[in-house]
Design a protein around this motif. Structure first.
Motif, short mmCIF file in Angstrom:
data_model
loop_
_atom_site.label_atom_id
_atom_site.label_comp_id
_atom_site.label_asym_id
_atom_site.label_seq_id
_atom_site.Cartn_x
_atom_site.Cartn_y
_atom_site.Cartn_z
N GLN A 1 -34.50 -26.61 -12.21
CA GLN A 1 -33.83 -25.56 -13.20
C GLN A 1 -34.44 -25.13 -13.65
N TYR B 1 -41.90 -28.29 -18.26
CA TYR B 1 -42.41 -28.81 -19.71
C TYR B 1 -41.62 -28.38 -20.83
N LEU C 1 -32.17 -22.89 -3.78
CA LEU C 1 -33.42 -22.79 -5.39
C LEU C 1 -33.67 -21.73 -5.43
N TYR D 1 -36.87 -17.69 -10.89
CA TYR D 1 -35.28 -16.77 -9.74
C TYR D 1 -35.14 -16.01 -10.24
N ASP D 2 -33.85 -16.66 -11.27
CA ASP D 2 -33.57 -15.06 -11.77
C ASP D 2 -33.51 -14.01 -12.53
N SER E 1 -31.37 -19.53 -6.89
CA SER E 1 -30.46 -18.69 -7.57
C SER E 1 -30.55 -18.93 -8.93
N PRO E 2 -30.32 -17.94 -9.92
CA PRO E 2 -29.17 -18.28 -10.90
C PRO E 2 -28.91 -20.27 -11.37
N PRO E 3 -29.81 -20.34 -13.23
CA PRO E 3 -29.73 -22.04 -12.81
C PRO E 3 -28.21 -22.74 -12.67
N TYR F 1 -33.56 -18.64 -21.72
CA TYR F 1 -35.29 -18.80 -21.04
C TYR F 1 -35.54 -16.93 -20.80
N LYS G 1 -37.35 -23.75 -11.18
CA LYS G 1 -37.01 -22.71 -10.11
C LYS G 1 -36.16 -21.34 -10.36
N GLN G 2 -34.45 -22.51 -10.71
CA GLN G 2 -34.19 -20.98 -10.85
C GLN G 2 -34.11 -20.34 -11.56
N MET G 3 -34.08 -21.10 -13.34
CA MET G 3 -34.63 -20.24 -14.06
C MET G 3 -35.28 -18.43 -13.31
N PRO H 1 -29.07 -30.05 -12.03
CA PRO H 1 -29.73 -30.71 -11.19
C PRO H 1 -29.53 -32.61 -10.47
N TYR I 1 -43.53 -23.05 -12.47
CA TYR I 1 -42.41 -23.82 -12.57
C TYR I 1 -42.39 -25.17 -13.38
#
Lengths: 460, 395
Positions: free
Chosen positions: B36, B28, A12, B42-43, A14-16, B6, B38-40, A20, B23
C-alpha cells in the motif's frame, strides 16, 4: 523465480487499491540437522595429528580397493608398500604427500642458522620441483610417471597402479580416487521451494557500498521489496543459509596485541560493532524465515575445522527467535528431504593455494571425487586432532554441495555412475559481488540473484 | 477511508520536511502494508506531476527481473533513478516487478541516503519489523521468555556443577537465588550457608566464577522485557556501579555487606514497602558479588570484626539502599530516607564497635547519597591502609 512474478510486475504502479495480500511463508516440511559429527564436545589437544591420517586411510581403504578392482580388473594385485616386489605390476593404496619447497614451514622460519625472513603469503605455493610421495601405514615411496603432480594435494587417499623401479621409485601407470560416494534417496518436494545461499556478508568493513545490497537482500527475502508476484515467489523461500564470513576481514586486526595497553584501554574491538549490525540483520531475517548461520574464516569462533557455531549470547536480539539456527562449519542437513552439505570455503581456498587447479568449481568437484571435504587438513589447514574417526570423509553423496566465499558464482549439476545427482554451487562473496544464490529444491536448479543501488558513476 | 489524507502526509514529508521518503519509511510511519505504501507513493507522484506545481520531485524505482550475465540467467534487483529506469528495463529480458522505491526533493548522487533512512526506521521498529511485510511466517515466534532465563540458570547450574567437584553446591545455587527471583528465605539460608562454608575457598571461587557470569547473564537477559529481568538488570547495573565506585573495597566492607543482607532479611518488618525487599535482594547479591570478588584476600581476623559490625552494617546497608533508589530517580523513596536515617541514629548501642569512625562520618552527612558513599570509601581506604601498614606486607 522471475517468470512467475512477471504477470503482476507493474501492479504496484497504481493508486492504492484494496487490502493487499499477505502470503504465508511456506512451512518447513522436514528439517534434520546432520552435523553432529562436526560438533566437538570435550576438546583435548594432547594428541598428535598422525592419528588423523591413519584413521582416514583405514576408513577409505576398502572403498578404494573396490574402485581399483573395478578399474583395473578383478584380479589386480593390491599390495602394501612393505610387500612390494620390484617390477611387479600392482596397485597400492595410500595417503599422498606433496613435498613443496615453497610451503611455509614454521621450522624454517624460526631457524636461526638460516637467518631467513619469513616468507610472505603467496597466492599459490606450487612449483615445478614439487614431488609426490605415497605413504601407507608403514612406509613411503616416491611417485613418478603418469600422475599430475601439480594438481594433487597432500592428504588425498588414492590408489595407484604401476610397478616399483630399481631405483626405489614407483612408476605410476594410472591412479584413481575414491569417486562419488553412494547416493542418497531423493525425497525432494514436488512444488517449488527455494533455499537462499549467501556468504561473505562482510559486515564491519567500514565501506558502505554493500550495505544497501544487504538491506535489499533482506527486503526481498522478508517480502517487503517487489511487486506481488515477486513477493509470492519470495514466500516460497523456505530457508536462508549464510555460509560464513559474516564479518569482514577488517574486523580481524587486533590493536590490543600490537599496541601498548594504555593506548588500547578504551577501544573496542571492531568486531563488536559488526556483530551488533549482524544481530539486527539476523533479527529482520529471523522474523520471517528460518536462517542457518555458519561461521567463517573471520567470524568470532575457533579457527580450526570443524568450526563450532557462533555463541548465541553474541546475538541477543535474534536468538530469541526459534527460526535462528547457529550451526557448524562444515554444515550438513536435510532440508525438506534434500541433503545439503557445505563449508564456508576454507577447504577450497586452501586447495587452491597448493594445487594447480584454478577454478573453485573444479576444486569443489574434485573434493567430491576424492571423497573427502578437506584433504589438506591437518597439513596446511587447521583441524582438530581427531583420533577415532575422520568426520570429513564423505560417506553419502549429498544432493547439494556448496562452498562459500568464492570469487564468483558457479554451479553445475553432476551426474554420477550410480545414479547420484549433485548440484555443485560456489556461493560468491556477497560484499564483493552483491550476489547470492537461489536453489530450487524441486529440480535442483540454481539461479544467482544480484542486488545493486546506484552510485555516482553509471555502469551498464 | 481518508483517501486524501495520505497524500497530504506524503506532501508534508517530502516538501515541508525535505525528507527522503522510502516505501518502508512510509509504511512504518503510516502503519500500512508495504504494498500500500508503494502504491501511495506512486499515486502521489502521478498527481503531483499532473498538477505540475513546480516542486521538483526525484523518484527512484525498484526494478527486478532476469538478466543474462556471465552466461547465467541471473535475477537482478536494482534501485535506479527515474532517468535510468527505461534503460534498465530494456536490459532485462523479463521484468518481474517495478515499483516506486522512494521520493525526495533533492537529487541523490548515490543510494546511501536511502539506506540510512531505511536503517533508521528499521532500528526504531526492530521488534515488529515484519509487521507490514507481505510475507508472514508462522514459525517465527519468539521463544517463550521463561525458556531463556531457564536456559541461563541451567547453564549456571551446569557450570557450577562442573566447578564444584566435591563442594556442596547448595550455597552456590542459593547464591544465585536473586537472579532466578527465588524466595527470600532461600537467600537467607544461602547467606547463612555461605557463612558456614566461608572458610572453604572453593565455594567462594565457584561463586566468584558463577557471579562473574551472572552479570553477563543478567545483562543478556535484560533484552526480553519482563519485570524479573528489569530487576535483574537494575541489580546488575547497581552491583556493577557499586563495584566500580568501590574498586578498592577491602574485606571489612564486603563482610559488612555480606552480613547486612542477613540482618536485612531478618528484619523485613522495618521495611514494609515492597520496593525495599527488592533492594534487599539486590544488595544481598551485590554483597555476595563483592565478597566473592575479593574472596582470596580474606583473613580469619576479619571474621571477628564482622560479627560486631553486623547491625550497623545492616543500617548502613539500608542507607545505601535508599541512596541507590534516590539515585535511580525514585521520587517516592527520597522522603523515607531521612526517616531511616533517624532510625539508624536512634539505635546507637550496637555501634560501639571498631567502626565508630566510619559510623559518625556517614551519620553526620545528611545530604544525598553520593557524598556519603564517597566519604565512606575514602575512610575505609585509609583504615585499611593503616591496618595493612601495621600488619606488614603479607606477601
Amino acid at each position: 523465480f522471475s517468470a512467475q512474478a512477471a504477470p503482476t510486475a507493474r501492479g504496484l504502479l497504481s493508486p492504492p487499491s484494496g487490502e493487499p495480500p499477505t502470503f504465508p511463508r511456506v512451512p518447513v516440511l522436514g528439517y534434520s540437522d546432520c552435523s553432529a559429527p562436526f560438533q566437538l564436545g570435550e576438546r583435548s589437544f594432547a594428541r598428535q595429528y598422525a592419528h588423523v591420517y591413519s584413521v582416514r586411510l583405514a576408513a577409505m581403504r576398502p572403498a578404494l580397493e573396490q574402485r581399483a578392482r573395478r578399474r583395473w580388473g578383478n584380479d589386480v594385485v593390491v599390495r602394501k608398500l612393505s610387500e612390494l616386489q620390484e617390477g611387479e605390476k600392482c596397485c597400492v593404496v595410500g595417503t599422498l604427500f606433496k613435498a613443496m619447497q615453497l610451503q611455509p614451514s614454521i621450522l624454517q622460519e624460526i631457524s636461526e642458522e638460516h637467518n631467513l625472513v619469513p616468507q610472505p603469503p603467496l597466492p599459490k605455493y606450487i612449483q615445478p620441483s614439487d614431488e609426490l610421495i605415497l605413504e601407507d601405514e608403514l612406509q613411503r615411496i616416491k611417485l613418478e610417471g603418469a600422475i599430475d603432480v601439480q594438481k594433487l594435494v597432500t592428504g588425498t587417499i588414492l590408489a595407484v597402479y604401476g610397478s616399483e623401479q630399481d631405483d626405489g621409485r614407483f612408476l605410476v601407470e594410472g591412479h584413481c580416487l575414491a569417486d562419488l560416494p553412494p547416493p542418497l534417496p531423493w525425497n525432494g518436494p514436488s512444488s517449488d521451494r527455494f533455499v537462499l545461499l549467501a556468504s561473505g556478508l562482510g559486515l564491519g568493513s567500514g565501506s558502505g557500498e554493500a550495505l544497501l545490497s544487504t538491506q535489499l537482500l533482506v527486503d526481498v527475502v522478508t517480502g517487503q521489496l517487489g511487486a506481488e508476484g515477486e513477493q509470492r515467489c519470495a514466500s516460497q523461500i523456505s530457508r536462508v543459509i549464510l555460509a560464513g564470513n559474516l564479518l569482514s576481514q577488517n574486523t580481524q586486526s587486533r590493536d590490543t596485541i600490537n599496541k601498548a595497553k594504555y593506548l588500547t584501554k578504551k577501544t573496542q574491538a571492531a568486531s563488536v560493532e559488526a556483530v551488533k549490525m549482524l544481530d539486527e540483520i539476523l533479527l529482520q531475517l529471523c522474523t520471517s524465515v528460518p536462517v542457518d548461520v555458519m561461521p567463517g574464516e573471520f567470524d568470532p569462533t575457533n579457527y580450526t575445522l570443524p568450526q563450532q557455531p557462533l555463541h548465541r549470547c553474541m546475538l541477543p536480539l535474534a536468538s530469541t527467535y526459534a527460526t535462528l539456527r547457529l550451526v557448524t562449519n562444515p554444515y550438513q542437513a536435510d532440508l525438506d528431504g534434500v541433503r545439503f552439505l557445505g563449508t564456508s570455503g576454507q577447504n577450497v581456498s586452501d586447495i587452491f593455494k597448493y594445487s594447480s587447479m584454478d577454478d573453485y568449481l573444479e576444486i569443489l568437484e574434485w573434493t567430491l571425487l576424492a571423497g573427502h571435504i578437506c584433504p589438506t587438513a591437518p597439513d596446511t589447514l587447521g583441524c582438530y586432532p581427531f583420533y577415532k574417526s575422520d568426520p570429513f570423509i564423505l560417506t553419502e553423496c549429498p544432493h547439494v554441495y556448496f562452498c562459500g566465499n568464492a570469487p564468483r558464482f558457479q554451479s553445475k549439476l553432476l551426474q554420477g555412475a550410480e545414479g547420484q545427482r549433485v548440484l555443485l554451487v560456489t556461493v560468491p562473496d556477497f560484499s564483493a559481488t552483491q550476489t547470492a544464490c537461489l536453489v530450487n529444491l524441486r529440480d535442483l536448479a540454481c539461479q544467482p540473484i544480484t542486488f545493486s543501488g546506484f552510485g555516482d558513476e553509471d555502469e551498464d | 477511508m481518508a483517501d486524501e489524507l495520505y497524500l497530504e502526509n506524503i506532501d508534508e514529508f517530502v516538501t515541508d520536511q525535505n525528507r527522503v521518503v522510502t516505501y518502508k519509511w512510509l509504511s512504518y510511519t503510516l502503519g500500512v502494508h508495504v504494498n500500500q505504501a508503494k502504491q501511495m507513493l506512486y499515486d502521489y507522484v502521478e498527481r503531483k506531476r499532473k498538477e505540475n506545481s513546480g516542486a521538483q520531485l526525484h523518484v527512484t524505482y525498484l526494478i527486478a527481473g532476469n538478466l543474462l550475465q556471465n552466461g547465467h540467467m541471473c535475477h537482478k534487483v536494482a534501485v535506479v533513478r527515474e532517468d535510468k529506469l527505461e534503460a534498465m528495463k530494456s536490459k532485462l529480458s523479463t521484468t518481474a516487478s517495478v515499483h516506486v522505491y522512494s521520493i525526495q526533493q533533492a537529487f541523490l548522487k548515490d543510494s546511501s541516503p536511502l539506506y540510512n533512512t531505511d536503517y533508521d526506521i528499521v532500528k526504531t521498529n526492530l521488534h515488529n519489523c515484519s509487521k507490514f511485510s507481505a510475507i508472514h511466517c508462522d514459525a517465527a515466534v519468539p521463544r517463550m521468555l521463561p525458556d531463556i532465563p531457564r536456559a541461563q540458570t541451567s547453564l549456571q547450574g551446569s557450570s557450577q556443577r562442573e566447578n564444584d567437584t566435591d563442594v556442596p553446591s547448595t550455597p552456590a545455587i542459593n547464591g544465585h537465588g536473586p537472579l532466578a527471583a527465588k524466595h527470600s528465605l532461600q537467600q537467607h539460608k544461602g547467606i547463612m550457608g555461605m557463612f558456614a562454608a566461608k572458610a572453604a575457598s572453593k565455594p567462594q571461587n565457584t561463586n566468584k566464577e558463577t557471579k562473574a557470569e551472572a552479570p553477563g547473564v543478567s545483562t543478556a537477559s535484560s533484552k526480553p522485557p519482563t519485570k524479573n529481568n528489569i530487576i535483574n538488570n537494575f541489580f546488575g547495573k547497581a552491583a556493577m556501579n557499586k563495584l566500580k565506585v568501590n574498586p578498592m573495597v577491602e574485606q571489612p566492607k564486603e563482610e559488612k555487606d555480606v552480613v547486612k543482607p542477613s540482618v536485612a532479611v531478618a528484619e523485613p518488618e522495618l521495611n514494609p514497602n515492597p520496593v525495599a525487599e527488592k533492594p534487599g535482594k539486590r544488595t544481598e547479591s551485590a554483597g555476595i558479588q563483592q565478597k566473592d570478588r575479593k574472596s582470596q584476600m580474606k583473613h580469619v581476623d576479619r571474621s571477628d570484626n564482622k560479627e560486631e559490625r553486623d547491625p550497623e552494617n545492616a543500617k548502613r546497608k539500608r542507607k545505601r539502599i535508599k541512596q541507590l533508589q534516590s539515585d535511580s530517580s525514585d521520587e517516592e523513596d527520597v522522603p523515607p530516607s531521612p526517616t531511616l536515617e533517624e532510625e539508624k541514629a536512634s539505635s546507637p548501642p550496637p555501634v560501639l564497635a571498631l567502626k565508630t569512625e566510619l559510623e559518625p562520618a556517614s551519620m553526620e552527612v545528611s545530604v544525598g547519597g553520593r557524598k556519603r558513599k564517597r566519604k565512606r570509601v575514602l575512610k575505609s581506604k585509609m583504615f585499611i591502609d593503616e591496618e595493612e601498614g601495621c600488619m606488614g606486607k603479607a606477601g
